[in-house]
Design an enzyme around this catalytic site. Structure first.
Site, PDB file in Angstrom:
ATOM      1  N   GLU A   1       7.957  20.720  55.071  1.00 21.13           N
ATOM      2  CA  GLU A   1       8.281  20.180  56.396  1.00 21.13           C
ATOM      3  C   GLU A   1       6.989  19.727  57.057  1.00 21.13           C
ATOM      4  OE1 GLU A   1      10.926  19.409  58.557  1.00 21.13           O
ATOM      5  OE2 GLU A   1       9.223  18.850  59.820  1.00 21.13           O
TER       6      GLU A   1
ATOM      7  N   TYR B   1      29.841  18.202  77.165  1.00 32.09           N
ATOM      8  CA  TYR B   1      30.494  19.448  76.742  1.00 32.09           C
ATOM      9  C   TYR B   1      29.581  20.626  77.068  1.00 32.09           C
ATOM     10  CZ  TYR B   1      27.769  18.217  72.521  1.00 32.09           C
ATOM     11  OH  TYR B   1      26.788  17.834  71.646  1.00 32.09           O
TER      12      TYR B   1
HETATM   13  C1  LIG Z   1      22.559  11.198  70.484  1.00 35.47           C
HETATM   14  C2  LIG Z   1      22.973  11.822  69.188  1.00 35.47           C
HETATM   15  C3  LIG Z   1      24.024  12.722  69.157  1.00 35.47           C
HETATM   16  C4  LIG Z   1      24.436  13.266  67.948  1.00 35.47           C
HETATM   17  N1  LIG Z   1      25.486  14.148  67.947  1.00 35.47           N
HETATM   18  C5  LIG Z   1      25.936  14.648  66.784  1.00 35.47           C
HETATM   19  C6  LIG Z   1      27.033  15.564  66.781  1.00 35.47           C
HETATM   20  O1  LIG Z   1      27.568  15.931  67.829  1.00 35.47           O
HETATM   21  N2  LIG Z   1      27.469  16.034  65.578  1.00 35.47           N
HETATM   22  C7  LIG Z   1      26.873  15.675  64.392  1.00 35.47           C
HETATM   23  O2  LIG Z   1      27.310  16.123  63.328  1.00 35.47           O
HETATM   24  N3  LIG Z   1      25.801  14.824  64.375  1.00 35.47           N
HETATM   25  C8  LIG Z   1      25.331  14.316  65.534  1.00 35.47           C
HETATM   26  N4  LIG Z   1      24.233  13.489  65.534  1.00 35.47           N
HETATM   27  C9  LIG Z   1      23.574  13.152  64.258  1.00 35.47           C
HETATM   28  C10 LIG Z   1      22.646  14.280  63.796  1.00 35.47           C
HETATM   29  O3  LIG Z   1      21.752  14.648  64.819  1.00 35.47           O
HETATM   30  C11 LIG Z   1      21.838  13.833  62.574  1.00 35.47           C
HETATM   31  O4  LIG Z   1      22.670  13.155  61.668  1.00 35.47           O
HETATM   32  C12 LIG Z   1      21.249  15.039  61.860  1.00 35.47           C
HETATM   33  O5  LIG Z   1      20.403  15.762  62.719  1.00 35.47           O
HETATM   34  C13 LIG Z   1      20.478  14.603  60.610  1.00 35.47           C
HETATM   35  O6  LIG Z   1      19.912  15.732  59.990  1.00 35.47           O
HETATM   36  P1  LIG Z   1      18.874  15.554  58.797  1.00 35.47           P
HETATM   37  O7  LIG Z   1      18.495  16.941  58.412  1.00 35.47           O
HETATM   38  O8  LIG Z   1      19.442  14.653  57.768  1.00 35.47           O
HETATM   39  O9  LIG Z   1      17.637  14.777  59.415  1.00 35.47           O
HETATM   40  P2  LIG Z   1      16.622  15.196  60.572  1.00 35.47           P
HETATM   41  O10 LIG Z   1      17.292  16.050  61.584  1.00 35.47           O
HETATM   42  O11 LIG Z   1      15.973  13.941  61.045  1.00 35.47           O
HETATM   43  O12 LIG Z   1      15.531  16.111  59.825  1.00 35.47           O
HETATM   44  C14 LIG Z   1      14.530  15.550  59.014  1.00 35.47           C
HETATM   45  C15 LIG Z   1      13.390  16.557  58.894  1.00 35.47           C
HETATM   46  O13 LIG Z   1      12.440  16.031  57.972  1.00 35.47           O
HETATM   47  C16 LIG Z   1      11.147  16.186  58.498  1.00 35.47           C
HETATM   48  N5  LIG Z   1      10.291  15.158  57.879  1.00 35.47           N
HETATM   49  C17 LIG Z   1      10.257  13.839  58.142  1.00 35.47           C
HETATM   50  N6  LIG Z   1       9.373  13.222  57.328  1.00 35.47           N
HETATM   51  C18 LIG Z   1       8.827  14.200  56.536  1.00 35.47           C
HETATM   52  C19 LIG Z   1       7.867  14.195  55.490  1.00 35.47           C
HETATM   53  N7  LIG Z   1       7.238  13.072  55.082  1.00 35.47           N
HETATM   54  N8  LIG Z   1       7.568  15.386  54.896  1.00 35.47           N
HETATM   55  C20 LIG Z   1       8.167  16.536  55.284  1.00 35.47           C
HETATM   56  N9  LIG Z   1       9.088  16.585  56.284  1.00 35.47           N
HETATM   57  C21 LIG Z   1       9.420  15.431  56.897  1.00 35.47           C
HETATM   58  C22 LIG Z   1      11.326  16.032  60.000  1.00 35.47           C
HETATM   59  O14 LIG Z   1      10.237  16.611  60.720  1.00 35.47           O
HETATM   60  C23 LIG Z   1      12.640  16.791  60.199  1.00 35.47           C
HETATM   61  O15 LIG Z   1      12.429  18.171  60.388  1.00 35.47           O
HETATM   62  C24 LIG Z   1      23.785  12.939  66.738  1.00 35.47           C
HETATM   63  C25 LIG Z   1      22.692  12.058  66.772  1.00 35.47           C
HETATM   64  C26 LIG Z   1      22.284  11.508  67.978  1.00 35.47           C
HETATM   65  C27 LIG Z   1      21.119  10.572  67.979  1.00 35.47           C
END
Ligand SMILES: Cc1cc2nc3c(=O)[nH]c(=O)nc-3n(C[C@H](O)[C@H](O)[C@H](O)COP(=O)(O)OP(=O)(O)OC[C@H]3O[C@@H](n4cnc5c(N)ncnc54)[C@H](O)[C@@H]3O)c2cc1C
Length: 385
Positions: free
Chosen positions: A34, A210
């Site tokens: 991370e 909510y």
């Molecule tokens: C306004 C809004 C509301 C939302 N509401 C909802 C909801 O109600 N319900 C729902 O299911 N989804 C919702 N979402 C979508 C949801 O937030 C995302 O789809 C989800 O958080 C994605 O998770 P992820 O783990 O794929 O990516 P991320 O949460 O982006 O995590 C990626 C991680 O990788 C790390 N990283 C990045 N580059 C590197 C690298 N080179 N090396 C090591 N680490 C790295 C980052 O620091 C981060 O910790 C919402 C999104 C938005 C914008």
């Protein structure tokens, strides 16, 4: 191929942490890289529908999450046109999974505690993933590390792993910006209903609110057109925009009570992208960043994690089949995720209708009735790992 059962994950977001737990449950040892020095979620809420909560409950997180989540009774679909409720969709009570709303930090804390409790998972913070190579035996080599059976890119919409695999695939700004804020419930002129999700549809914008943090706070998100580079997030500017569009008083009261907004330009990846190459695969936003209008981005990342672990567990009995297992994972996930991506886009178009089209939408929703509107979500919520 090495006999290792070690998997490397880039990214400790909701997707990466869930994948680590799901893989460790299947007997893999997992190393998460991370880039952040400490895990910190934005101060905002999250809706988790039963398709996602079912996976988390299966990983043993049920008791901890049930303690911090609210189980809403219904979603009220409101129209800014008349200020009234168009429909109220009750959430079905289920013995095995719930619709949860919660603070993102509470979900992250639960996932992190479970990861830290697991002897087979190593979380390396301040450890940005930057590159890999494939050894002659097919294993994944990362400088300074033991080889891994597979590399999973769960590093978000601007994924470095995707950049290395598929540099031509880049996120596109949607022209929509989400503004996130929260309110102390006690500061609202009328308390927010304790177990309700409100979705307000309005001209070229919508609002979702909510309860979170045991009802002490209300999460507020507004989505409206915006520019990628516009950094002005003053509360007055947002309130002025909704006042000028003549939104009704209850919605304006919610918007006006937010003291500080955080801006979130919404970028997406194309539907139907490729998610895997050899022993490397993408997961969550790295694979399929979508508009949040179906509240399913995190839900799909959580589902991805469950399917990925199942596919790799099947393959791990014959390690040379890892690339085929990752291809199977992508093939199993892509049609469903693509449908959710399209649903999210269409929902936004419907929520943002104006003038006579908005009137027609409200009449059609009323005529359809809550059970029929509710049934349209079943294909999402009824998914089981
Ligand atoms: C306004 C809004 C509301 C939302 N509401 C909802 C909801 O109600 N319900 C729902 O299911 N989804 C919702 N979402 C979508 C949801 O937030 C995302 O789809 C989800 O958080 C994605 O998770 P992820 O783990 O794929 O990516 P991320 O949460 O982006 O995590 C990626 C991680 O990788 C790390 N990283 C990045 N580059 C590197 C690298 N080179 N090396 C090591 N680490 C790295 C980052 O620091 C981060 O910790 C919402 C999104 C938005 C914008």
């Amino acid at each position: 191929m090495s006999g290792s059962r070690r998997i490397v994950i880039a990214g400790a977001g909701i997707g990466g942490l869930t994948a680590a737990l799901a893989l460790a449950e299947r007997g893999f040892s997992v190393c998460i890289h991370e880039k952040a020095e400490r895990l910190q979620e934005v101060g905002a809420g999250l809706q988790l529908s039963p398709n996602a909560s079912r996976v988390l409950i299966g990983l043993g997180l049920g008791p901890r999450l049930a303690g911090v989540a609210t189980r809403p009774e219904a979603v009220s679909i409101m129209t800014a046109r008349s200020g009234g409720e168009v429909s109220r969709l009750p959430f079905a009570a289920s013995d095995t999974a719930s619709y949860w709303v919660m603070h993102r930090a509470d979900l992250q804390a639960a996932l992190l505690a479970a990861v830290q409790d697991h002897s087979q998972i190593e979380l390396q913070l301040a450890h940005p993933f930057s590159g890999f190579s494939i050894a002659d035996d097919g294993s994944v080599e990362i400088p300074g590390e033991a080889p891994g059976l597979a590399l999973i890119g769960a590093d978000g919409v601007r994924s470095q792993v995707r950049q290395l695999l598929f540099p031509a695939v880049q996120p596109t700004f949607s022209g929509q910006v989400a503004w996130r804020g929260s309110i102390e419930n006690s500061r609202l002129p009328c308390a927010f209903p304790p177990r309700r999700v409100q979705l307000w549809m309005g001209p070229r914008a919508h609002l979702v609110a909510y309860p979170m943090s045991s009802g002490e706070q209300v999460n507020v998100v507004v989505i409206m057109p915006g520019r990628l580079d516009d950094a002005d997030s003053s509360a007055t500017k947002i309130a002025d925009h909704f006042r000028a569009s003549r939104w009704p008083a209850p919605a304006l009261a919610l918007i006006g009570a937010v003291a500080e907004w955080r801006r979130w330009p919404l970028s997406t990846l194309p539907d139907g992208g490729v998610w895997n190459a050899g022993p490397v695969a993408l997961l969550g936003d790295a694979a399929h960043a979508m508009l949040p209008f179906a509240a399913q981005g995190a839900g799909m990342a959580i589902e991805d994690a469950a399917v990925l672990a199942q596919c790799l567990a099947d393959a791990a009995r014959e390690p040379e089949t890892v690339p085929a297992a990752l291809a199977r994972y992508a093939a199993l996930r892509a049609p469903r995720v693509g449908r959710v991506q399209r649903t999210a886009r269409q929902s936004g178009q419907i929520y943002h209708l104006q003038g006579p089209m908005a009137l027609a939408r409200d009449l059609a929703m009323r005529a359809l009735g809550a059970p029929a509107l509710q049934a349209r979500q079943n294909w999402i919520y009824d998914w089981v790992p």
